[in-house]
Design a protein around this motif. Structure first.
Motif, PDB file in Angstrom:
ATOM      1  N   VAL A  43       0.850  -1.192   0.000  1.00  0.00           N
ATOM      2  CA  VAL A  43       0.000   0.000   0.000  1.00  0.00           C
ATOM      3  C   VAL A  43       0.882   1.238   0.000  1.00  0.00           C
ATOM      4  N   HIS A  44       0.523   2.213  -0.819  1.00  0.00           N
ATOM      5  CA  HIS A  44       1.184   3.516  -0.779  1.00  0.00           C
ATOM      6  C   HIS A  44       0.108   4.586  -0.714  1.00  0.00           C
ATOM      7  N   GLN A  45       0.295   5.573   0.158  1.00  0.00           N
ATOM      8  CA  GLN A  45      -0.705   6.619   0.321  1.00  0.00           C
ATOM      9  C   GLN A  45      -0.031   7.951   0.610  1.00  0.00           C
ATOM     10  N   LEU A  46      -0.409   8.991  -0.151  1.00  0.00           N
ATOM     11  CA  LEU A  46      -0.008  10.346   0.199  1.00  0.00           C
ATOM     12  C   LEU A  46      -0.858  10.808   1.373  1.00  0.00           C
ATOM     13  N   LEU A  47      -0.287  11.631   2.238  1.00  0.00           N
ATOM     14  CA  LEU A  47      -0.980  12.130   3.418  1.00  0.00           C
ATOM     15  C   LEU A  47      -0.843  13.646   3.479  1.00  0.00           C
ATOM     16  N   ARG A  48      -1.876  14.293   4.007  1.00  0.00           N
ATOM     17  CA  ARG A  48      -1.850  15.750   4.176  1.00  0.00           C
ATOM     18  C   ARG A  48      -1.490  16.067   5.624  1.00  0.00           C
ATOM     19  N   PRO A  49      -0.334  16.667   5.876  1.00  0.00           N
ATOM     20  CA  PRO A  49       0.060  16.980   7.249  1.00  0.00           C
ATOM     21  C   PRO A  49      -0.895  18.017   7.856  1.00  0.00           C
ATOM     22  N   PRO A  50      -1.107  17.946   9.165  1.00  0.00           N
ATOM     23  CA  PRO A  50      -2.009  18.890   9.824  1.00  0.00           C
ATOM     24  C   PRO A  50      -1.318  20.216  10.139  1.00  0.00           C
ATOM     25  N   PHE A  51      -2.065  21.287  10.179  1.00  0.00           N
ATOM     26  CA  PHE A  51      -1.567  22.564  10.668  1.00  0.00           C
ATOM     27  C   PHE A  51      -1.259  22.416  12.159  1.00  0.00           C
ATOM     28  N   PRO A  52      -0.173  22.919  12.679  1.00  0.00           N
ATOM     29  CA  PRO A  52       0.842  23.775  12.055  1.00  0.00           C
ATOM     30  C   PRO A  52       2.077  22.999  11.576  1.00  0.00           C
ATOM     31  N   HIS A  53       1.887  21.731  11.231  1.00  0.00           N
ATOM     32  CA  HIS A  53       3.011  20.883  10.808  1.00  0.00           C
ATOM     33  C   HIS A  53       3.019  20.699   9.292  1.00  0.00           C
ATOM     34  N   ASP A  54       2.360  21.589   8.563  1.00  0.00           N
ATOM     35  CA  ASP A  54       2.100  21.356   7.143  1.00  0.00           C
ATOM     36  C   ASP A  54       3.012  22.132   6.185  1.00  0.00           C
ATOM     37  N   GLU A  55       4.037  22.802   6.709  1.00  0.00           N
ATOM     38  CA  GLU A  55       4.964  23.497   5.822  1.00  0.00           C
ATOM     39  C   GLU A  55       5.920  22.491   5.182  1.00  0.00           C
ATOM     40  N   PHE A  56       6.073  22.574   3.873  1.00  0.00           N
ATOM     41  CA  PHE A  56       6.980  21.676   3.163  1.00  0.00           C
ATOM     42  C   PHE A  56       8.353  22.333   3.051  1.00  0.00           C
ATOM     43  N   PHE A  97      -4.693   1.953   7.984  1.00  0.00           N
ATOM     44  CA  PHE A  97      -3.368   1.518   8.429  1.00  0.00           C
ATOM     45  C   PHE A  97      -3.482   0.404   9.466  1.00  0.00           C
ATOM     46  N   LEU A  98      -4.375   0.587  10.440  1.00  0.00           N
ATOM     47  CA  LEU A  98      -4.541  -0.413  11.486  1.00  0.00           C
ATOM     48  C   LEU A  98      -5.061  -1.731  10.914  1.00  0.00           C
ATOM     49  N   GLU A  99      -5.952  -1.643   9.941  1.00  0.00           N
ATOM     50  CA  GLU A  99      -6.472  -2.855   9.311  1.00  0.00           C
ATOM     51  C   GLU A  99      -5.367  -3.581   8.552  1.00  0.00           C
ATOM     52  N   PHE A 100      -4.524  -2.830   7.854  1.00  0.00           N
ATOM     53  CA  PHE A 100      -3.449  -3.440   7.071  1.00  0.00           C
ATOM     54  C   PHE A 100      -2.410  -4.088   7.980  1.00  0.00           C
ATOM     55  N   ALA A 101      -1.967  -3.359   8.991  1.00  0.00           N
ATOM     56  CA  ALA A 101      -0.885  -3.848   9.853  1.00  0.00           C
ATOM     57  C   ALA A 101      -1.363  -4.887  10.845  1.00  0.00           C
ATOM     58  N   GLY A 102      -2.611  -4.801  11.272  1.00  0.00           N
ATOM     59  CA  GLY A 102      -3.135  -5.756  12.235  1.00  0.00           C
ATOM     60  C   GLY A 102      -2.277  -5.803  13.485  1.00  0.00           C
ATOM     61  N   GLY A 103      -1.951  -7.019  13.915  1.00  0.00           N
ATOM     62  CA  GLY A 103      -1.112  -7.185  15.096  1.00  0.00           C
ATOM     63  C   GLY A 103       0.338  -7.432  14.765  1.00  0.00           C
ATOM     64  N   ASP A 104       0.756  -7.095  13.549  1.00  0.00           N
ATOM     65  CA  ASP A 104       2.128  -7.345  13.116  1.00  0.00           C
ATOM     66  C   ASP A 104       3.150  -6.516  13.880  1.00  0.00           C
ATOM     67  N   VAL A 105       4.356  -7.047  13.954  1.00  0.00           N
ATOM     68  CA  VAL A 105       5.508  -6.229  14.323  1.00  0.00           C
ATOM     69  C   VAL A 105       5.785  -5.310  13.137  1.00  0.00           C
TER      70      VAL A 105
END
Length: 205
Positions: A37-50, A78-86
């Motif tokens: 799985v690959h996913q782009l994510l939008r950082p939240p304000f005030p952590h969103d400056e590139f 993410f939680l569904e994909f990773a499940g209980g994995d290390v």
């Protein structure tokens, strides 16, 4: 060989651990990649400056993630994909720190996960001049990948752990950690308490 885990890699918009802008996930079962799985994510304000240097490294810009989900929206998937994995990552403290930072930025409880660092495992497995991801991946037979693409980096990380497990004849990740003397990490209240119970109070320092 029951080598099961989820490899993870984040790219961030800046130096803040809450600024995740891309995530790559690779699921491994019995030493084989079974899902990605690959996913782009939008950082939240005030952590969103590139930051200039971050963009120069991974090529992701604010415009590219303008319509992407935030961490709070992506977390259930993410939680569904990773499940209980290390969770396995190269310099795992960084990537698990992003999970912690992003979750706290959205006011979410930090999810429980154990983790294993492929960088530390590589140091106990190969004799290299550099243990950066491209060098360690090459030692594991995984070459010519797009470094700093989150999915490609997660796949490279997975390859290192699978190769190291075979080389050390480890049946699972706990055995690999024991053989290489690499301590498992932990995030989230339950996983952190369980790690402390096994390793003692010094495990949290």
């Amino acid at each position: 060989m029951t080598v099961d885990f989820t490899a993870i890699d984040f790219e961030t918009a800046n130096s803040s651990s809450a600024s995740a802008c891309s995530i790559g996930l690779v699921k491994v079962r019995d030493g084989r990649v079974v899902d990605r799985v690959h996913q782009l994510l939008r950082p939240p304000f005030p952590h969103d400056e590139f930051a200039y240097w971050n963009v120069r490294i991974h090529g992701i810009t604010a415009e590219m993630v303008a319509d992407a989900p935030g961490w709070a929206d992506h977390l259930p998937a993410f939680l569904e994909f990773a499940g209980g994995d290390v969770l396995v990552a190269h310099n795992a403290g960084f990537d698990t720190g992003v999970i912690v930072g992003a979750s706290r930025a959205f006011g979410l409880e930090v999810p429980d996960f154990r983790s294993l660092c492929s960088l530390q495992v590589a140091r106990k497995t190969y004799h290299l001049d550099s243990y950066r991801l491209p060098s360690a991946a090459m030692a594991a037979g995984f070459e010519d990948f797009a470094h700093h693409d989150a999915l490609a980096d997660a796949e490279a990380c997975a390859a290192i752990i699978v190769h190291a497990a075979k080389r050390h004849e480890a049946d699972d990740l706990d055995a690999l950690a024991h053989i290489t003397r690499v301590k498992m990490g932990a995030i989230g209240p339950v996983a952190t308490r369980e790690r402390a119970a096994v390793h003692g109070p010094m495990a949290l320092q």
